[in-house]
Design a protein around this motif. Structure first.
Motif, PDB file in Angstrom:
ATOM      1  N   THR A 205       0.830  -1.210   0.000  1.00  0.00           N
ATOM      2  CA  THR A 205       0.000   0.000   0.000  1.00  0.00           C
ATOM      3  C   THR A 205       0.860   1.253   0.000  1.00  0.00           C
ATOM      4  OG1 THR A 205      -1.670  -1.237   1.239  1.00  0.00           O
ATOM      5  CG2 THR A 205      -1.909   1.146   1.178  1.00  0.00           C
ATOM      6  N   ALA A 209       0.975   4.208  -2.812  1.00  0.00           N
ATOM      7  CA  ALA A 209       0.801   5.621  -2.474  1.00  0.00           C
ATOM      8  C   ALA A 209       1.933   6.452  -3.053  1.00  0.00           C
ATOM      9  CB  ALA A 209       0.723   5.788  -0.953  1.00  0.00           C
ATOM     10  N   LEU A 212       1.476   7.301  -6.619  1.00  0.00           N
ATOM     11  CA  LEU A 212       0.311   8.134  -6.919  1.00  0.00           C
ATOM     12  C   LEU A 212       0.427   9.565  -6.415  1.00  0.00           C
ATOM     13  CD1 LEU A 212      -2.494   5.533  -6.033  1.00  0.00           C
ATOM     14  CD2 LEU A 212      -1.952   6.394  -8.322  1.00  0.00           C
ATOM     15  N   ARG A 215       0.759  11.895  -9.480  1.00  0.00           N
ATOM     16  CA  ARG A 215      -0.239  11.681 -10.531  1.00  0.00           C
ATOM     17  C   ARG A 215      -1.678  11.827 -10.035  1.00  0.00           C
ATOM     18  NH1 ARG A 215       0.829   6.181 -12.920  1.00  0.00           N
ATOM     19  NH2 ARG A 215      -0.447   5.477 -11.167  1.00  0.00           N
ATOM     20  N   ASP A 216      -1.953  11.343  -8.818  1.00  0.00           N
ATOM     21  CA  ASP A 216      -3.320  11.365  -8.297  1.00  0.00           C
ATOM     22  C   ASP A 216      -3.258  11.578  -6.784  1.00  0.00           C
ATOM     23  OD1 ASP A 216      -5.951  11.000  -7.628  1.00  0.00           O
ATOM     24  OD2 ASP A 216      -6.232   9.193  -8.843  1.00  0.00           O
ATOM     25  N   SER A 218      -5.237  12.777  -4.567  1.00  0.00           N
ATOM     26  CA  SER A 218      -6.410  12.394  -3.776  1.00  0.00           C
ATOM     27  C   SER A 218      -6.401  10.891  -3.494  1.00  0.00           C
ATOM     28  CB  SER A 218      -7.688  12.786  -4.523  1.00  0.00           C
ATOM     29  OG  SER A 218      -8.825  12.367  -3.799  1.00  0.00           O
ATOM     30  N   ARG A 219      -6.097  10.128  -4.531  1.00  0.00           N
ATOM     31  CA  ARG A 219      -6.045   8.675  -4.352  1.00  0.00           C
ATOM     32  C   ARG A 219      -4.871   8.277  -3.471  1.00  0.00           C
ATOM     33  NH1 ARG A 219      -5.527   4.220  -9.227  1.00  0.00           N
ATOM     34  NH2 ARG A 219      -5.534   2.349  -7.864  1.00  0.00           N
ATOM     35  N   ALA A 220      -3.761   8.996  -3.609  1.00  0.00           N
ATOM     36  CA  ALA A 220      -2.591   8.723  -2.770  1.00  0.00           C
ATOM     37  C   ALA A 220      -2.927   8.957  -1.300  1.00  0.00           C
ATOM     38  CB  ALA A 220      -1.424   9.610  -3.189  1.00  0.00           C
ATOM     39  N   LYS A 221      -3.727   9.990  -1.034  1.00  0.00           N
ATOM     40  CA  LYS A 221      -4.135  10.273   0.340  1.00  0.00           C
ATOM     41  C   LYS A 221      -4.924   9.087   0.915  1.00  0.00           C
ATOM     42  CE  LYS A 221      -6.694  13.614   3.136  1.00  0.00           C
ATOM     43  NZ  LYS A 221      -7.511  14.868   3.115  1.00  0.00           N
ATOM     44  N   GLY A 222      -5.808   8.506   0.094  1.00  0.00           N
ATOM     45  CA  GLY A 222      -6.572   7.345   0.551  1.00  0.00           C
ATOM     46  C   GLY A 222      -5.676   6.154   0.856  1.00  0.00           C
ATOM     47  N   GLU A 223      -4.665   5.946   0.006  1.00  0.00           N
ATOM     48  CA  GLU A 223      -3.735   4.841   0.229  1.00  0.00           C
ATOM     49  C   GLU A 223      -2.938   5.053   1.520  1.00  0.00           C
ATOM     50  OE1 GLU A 223      -3.448   2.059  -1.411  1.00  0.00           O
ATOM     51  OE2 GLU A 223      -4.916   2.558  -2.969  1.00  0.00           O
ATOM     52  N   GLN A 226      -4.890   4.110   4.425  1.00  0.00           N
ATOM     53  CA  GLN A 226      -4.884   2.658   4.560  1.00  0.00           C
ATOM     54  C   GLN A 226      -3.581   2.176   5.204  1.00  0.00           C
ATOM     55  OE1 GLN A 226      -7.258   0.630   4.214  1.00  0.00           O
ATOM     56  NE2 GLN A 226      -6.229  -1.365   4.277  1.00  0.00           N
TER      57      GLN A 226
END
Length: 381
Positions: A205, A209, A212, A215-216, A218-223, A226
């Motif tokens: 995970t 992150a 990302l 590149r992304d 917002s998605r990296a923040k979610g990872e 996790q």
């Protein structure tokens, strides 16, 4: 004259049967002392097990109340008559122990004693304990000992069998310690697997992150969130390893608490759901609880390692004066007869031996694709 030996042998037989019923060292010692006192009709009896430092590792008495024993104080040292029993390894029969030149007195709260019979308990050449009796309950002539040669012979028979009972009890406790150590190792392996899985997921995970972040975001923040959750779970598993890998405390905690703790560990360590329920269970004799715990552990190991089960359920319930233990899984199952013919027992032989050893019954129901149910019933005490 012939009536005395017959009644004496009957009493010895009863004493030996009583000793054979116990496996715990402390229980064996208490039974030996009580049997000796009753057998020879003495007011007091004691048994000492020496340590390696000039004292006694254990000292059990009969005929003395708990309050008296507490008032007497610390365990005695190996001196005087007690030392003679252990070091000279011969019987001592005295008309008045207080007049023996080796007598060194006793604490003020100690009961008064006169006639005395002592005998070492030997295992081959090693003295593993000593039996002491005092104050024979019979009329005594001035200057004579109430204990007779026949008493000494009877006590000698008892001491020989006491040595066997005590040695067996020690071997049983040692075997139990080794079993506990083996189970601790097994639990450590289970917890290691659980923590390793969490850390592996955390690593993957974190790597995701990192790729990302640019590149992304917002998605990296979610990872990363996790990652934090996985790290917390791994920390919980490590804390569990510290708390729950202590030696199994069956004697202190009882069967229900011990099983519940171990099943909680297994539930966290495996992808399968492992549950435990109990209904109306009452405490059983120590040997039966020990056997039920070991059968449960063996059955759980088989279900979690070999069956591919998604759920394993353990129930413990009262049945009459005894109890029934049931371990059920929804795994691949097997054909019991073919397993037996092939010489693969999946621990069934061990489970049956443990069950038979405590007077219980074991049933196994399984079929390919139908899961497995193992039920153990014990009679109670």
């Amino acid at each position: 004259m012939s009536q005395g030996p017959r009644s004496g042998l009957a009493a010895v037989s009863s004493a030996l049967l009583a000793m054979s019923r116990h496996l715990e060292v402390r229980d064996v010692l208490k039974t030996i002392v009580a049997s000796a006192r009753e057998l020879l009709d003495a007011e007091y009896a004691a048994l000492g097990v020496p340590d390696d430092h000039g004292g006694f590792a254990q000292f059990v008495v009969d005929g003395v109340s708990d309050a008296q024993w507490k008032a007497i104080g610390p365990l005695p040292r190996q001196h005087g008559i007690l030392a003679a029993m252990l070091h000279e390894a011969k019987a001592e029969r005295l008309a008045d122990v207080r007049k023996d030149p080796r007598f060194e007195g006793w604490p003020s709260a100690h009961p008064d004693m006169s006639d005395f019979l002592g005998l070492p308990i030997r295992d081959d050449d090693e003295v593993i304990g000593a039996l002491f009796l005092a104050n024979k309950n019979c009329p005594k002539k001035d200057g004579s000992c109430g204990f007779t040669e026949e008493d000494e012979e009877l006590l000698s028979i008892l001491a020989q069998h006491a040595a066997i009972a005590l040695t067996n009890a020690r071997l049983y406790e040692r075997s139990r310690e080794l079993t506990i150590a083996e189970e601790r190792s097994r639990l450590a392996h289970e917890l290691h697997d659980a923590v390793a899985q969490k850390l592996f997921s955390l690593r993957l995970t974190a790597q995701a992150a990192a790729t990302l972040v640019d590149r992304d975001p917002s998605r990296a923040k979610g990872e990363l969130q996790q990652v934090a959750a996985l790290a917390a779970e791994a920390a919980d598993e490590l804390r569990a390893a510290v708390v729950e890998l202590r030696p199994a405390a069956l004697d202190e905690d009882g069967l229900i608490a011990t099983l519940r703790t171990q099943i909680q560990v297994l539930d966290r360590a495996h992808t399968a759901r492992v549950t435990f329920t109990s209904r109306g269970f009452r405490a059983l004799p120590a040997a039966q609880e020990e056997a039920m715990l070991r059968v449960a552990q063996e059955a759980l190991h088989n279900a979690l390692r070999h069956s591919g089960a998604e759920h394993v359920g353990v129930t413990l319930a009262r049945r009459g004066c005894g109890a029934v233990l049931r371990i059920t899984d929804d795994g691949s199952g097997f054909e019991p007869q073919s397993i037996r013919r092939a010489g693969r027992h999946l621990g069934l032989v061990s489970m049956r031996d443990r069950t038979n050893g405590v007077g219980g019954t074991l049933t196994v129901e399984s079929a390919p694709g139908k899961g497995t149910t193992i039920e153990m019933e014990v009679p109670g005490g």
